[in-house]
Design an enzyme around this catalytic site. Structure first.
Site, PDB file in Angstrom:
ATOM      1  N   SER A   1       2.475 -91.232 -29.232  1.00  0.00           N
ATOM      2  CA  SER A   1       3.770 -91.893 -29.462  1.00  0.00           C
ATOM      3  C   SER A   1       4.203 -92.682 -28.231  1.00  0.00           C
ATOM      4  CB  SER A   1       4.859 -90.863 -29.788  1.00  0.00           C
ATOM      5  OG  SER A   1       4.543 -90.164 -30.947  1.00  0.00           O
TER       6      SER A   1
ATOM      7  N   ARG B   1      -7.033 -84.544 -29.689  1.00  0.00           N
ATOM      8  CA  ARG B   1      -7.551 -85.916 -29.695  1.00  0.00           C
ATOM      9  C   ARG B   1      -8.830 -86.040 -28.888  1.00  0.00           C
ATOM     10  NH1 ARG B   1      -1.821 -88.129 -27.939  1.00  0.00           N
ATOM     11  NH2 ARG B   1      -2.166 -86.295 -26.670  1.00  0.00           N
TER      12      ARG B   1
ATOM     13  N   HIS C   1      -0.255 -88.121 -36.213  1.00  0.00           N
ATOM     14  CA  HIS C   1       0.478 -86.918 -36.642  1.00  0.00           C
ATOM     15  C   HIS C   1       0.285 -86.697 -38.146  1.00  0.00           C
ATOM     16  CE1 HIS C   1       3.406 -87.928 -33.163  1.00  0.00           C
ATOM     17  NE2 HIS C   1       2.773 -86.830 -32.818  1.00  0.00           N
TER      18      HIS C   1
ATOM     19  N   LYS D   1      14.587 -84.356 -22.030  1.00  0.00           N
ATOM     20  CA  LYS D   1      13.628 -85.459 -22.153  1.00  0.00           C
ATOM     21  C   LYS D   1      14.290 -86.611 -22.903  1.00  0.00           C
ATOM     22  CE  LYS D   1       8.887 -85.911 -23.887  1.00  0.00           C
ATOM     23  NZ  LYS D   1       7.853 -85.197 -24.647  1.00  0.00           N
TER      24      LYS D   1
HETATM   25  O1  PNS Z   1       4.636 -83.691 -29.223  1.00  0.00           O
HETATM   26  P1  PNS Z   1       4.613 -82.866 -27.983  1.00  0.00           P
HETATM   27  O2  PNS Z   1       5.759 -83.240 -27.066  1.00  0.00           O
HETATM   28  O3  PNS Z   1       3.278 -82.933 -27.285  1.00  0.00           O
HETATM   29  O4  PNS Z   1       4.825 -81.344 -28.439  1.00  0.00           O
HETATM   30  C1  PNS Z   1       4.809 -80.287 -27.508  1.00  0.00           C
HETATM   31  C2  PNS Z   1       5.392 -79.001 -28.108  1.00  0.00           C
HETATM   32  C3  PNS Z   1       6.780 -79.257 -28.675  1.00  0.00           C
HETATM   33  C4  PNS Z   1       4.521 -78.526 -29.248  1.00  0.00           C
HETATM   34  C5  PNS Z   1       5.423 -77.949 -26.981  1.00  0.00           C
HETATM   35  O5  PNS Z   1       6.001 -78.509 -25.849  1.00  0.00           O
HETATM   36  C6  PNS Z   1       6.218 -76.708 -27.352  1.00  0.00           C
HETATM   37  O6  PNS Z   1       5.773 -75.893 -28.120  1.00  0.00           O
HETATM   38  N1  PNS Z   1       7.441 -76.606 -26.795  1.00  0.00           N
HETATM   39  C7  PNS Z   1       8.368 -75.536 -27.105  1.00  0.00           C
HETATM   40  C8  PNS Z   1       8.653 -74.671 -25.887  1.00  0.00           C
HETATM   41  C9  PNS Z   1       7.640 -73.556 -25.753  1.00  0.00           C
HETATM   42  O7  PNS Z   1       7.438 -72.775 -26.650  1.00  0.00           O
HETATM   43  N2  PNS Z   1       6.993 -73.537 -24.584  1.00  0.00           N
HETATM   44  C10 PNS Z   1       5.986 -72.551 -24.254  1.00  0.00           C
HETATM   45  C11 PNS Z   1       4.604 -73.001 -24.648  1.00  0.00           C
HETATM   46  S1  PNS Z   1       3.407 -71.788 -24.236  1.00  0.00           S
END
Ligand code: PNS
Length: 177
Positions: A133, A96, A23, A47
């Site tokens: 993570s 990644r 990150h 979660k």
């Molecule tokens: O670290 P992560 O859990 O892989 O991050 C994922 C994250 C938070 C970037 C993604 O799940 C997100 O943007 N969630 C917010 C909800 C949202 O906007 N969902 C629609 C995506 S098109």
């Protein structure tokens, strides 16, 4: 507002449970490209997480403080709503491996369609291409050495948290009596 005074801002969103060197690689490179980076922690009550949102924000704030143009925040719900409310036009995401691409592309296209917010994909440093993570937590839980994958402070807090959990489990099962 003159062109010179427009602040070029981007968001690095994620769960950051906890923040890893992978990150930090993306955040620091994004900070070189933009005037301001907002690291936004998703508040996701459905979660389960090892660290609370407050703890994740505190760790992120400490490990990014040397960057000067990075601030840490949190968001609920849709990321594009957060971006819209704060006039952030760009999401920065690390990729990644090719396996990340399918889902990330889908989200990027959806976010662009929903609110015109674009996504910039950055290839992660190959040194961190396997880093997540969730894996770090799993390996540390079974006693594996993850010290090279995390900032020192985060590594320390992770070991402390796992130790607390072990004690709590032992206490629950009566082993401390
Ligand atoms: O670290 P992560 O859990 O892989 O991050 C994922 C994250 C938070 C970037 C993604 O799940 C997100 O943007 N969630 C917010 C909800 C949202 O906007 N969902 C629609 C995506 S098109």
């Amino acid at each position: 507002m003159s062109a010179e005074s427009i602040v070029r801002r981007a968001v690095c969103p994620g769960s950051f449970d906890p923040v890893t060197n992978g990150h930090l690689d993306i955040i620091s490179r994004a900070a070189d490209l933009y005037d301001e980076i907002v690291v936004a922690v998703l508040v996701n009550k459905s979660k389960s997480s090892l660290f609370t949102v407050e703890e994740r924000i505190s760790l992120l704030t400490e490990v990014t403080q040397s960057y000067g143009n990075v601030r840490v925040d949190y968001f609920h719900g849709l990321l594009v709503e957060y971006c819209r409310a704060r006039q952030i036009p760009v999401i920065v995401k690390g990729l990644r491996a090719v396996s990340d691409f399918d889902y990330e592309l889908q989200m990027a296209q959806m976010n662009r369609g929903l609110a015109g917010v674009d996504t910039l994909f950055m290839p992660t440093n190959p040194e961190y291409s396997f880093l997540a993570s969730s894996l770090v937590k799993e390996i540390a839980t079974y006693g594996g050495d993850v010290s090279s994958l995390l900032p020192e402070l985060v590594h320390k807090r992770l070991l402390e948290r796992l130790e607390e959990q072990t004690r709590a489990r032992r206490a629950d099962s009566g082993q401390l009596r």
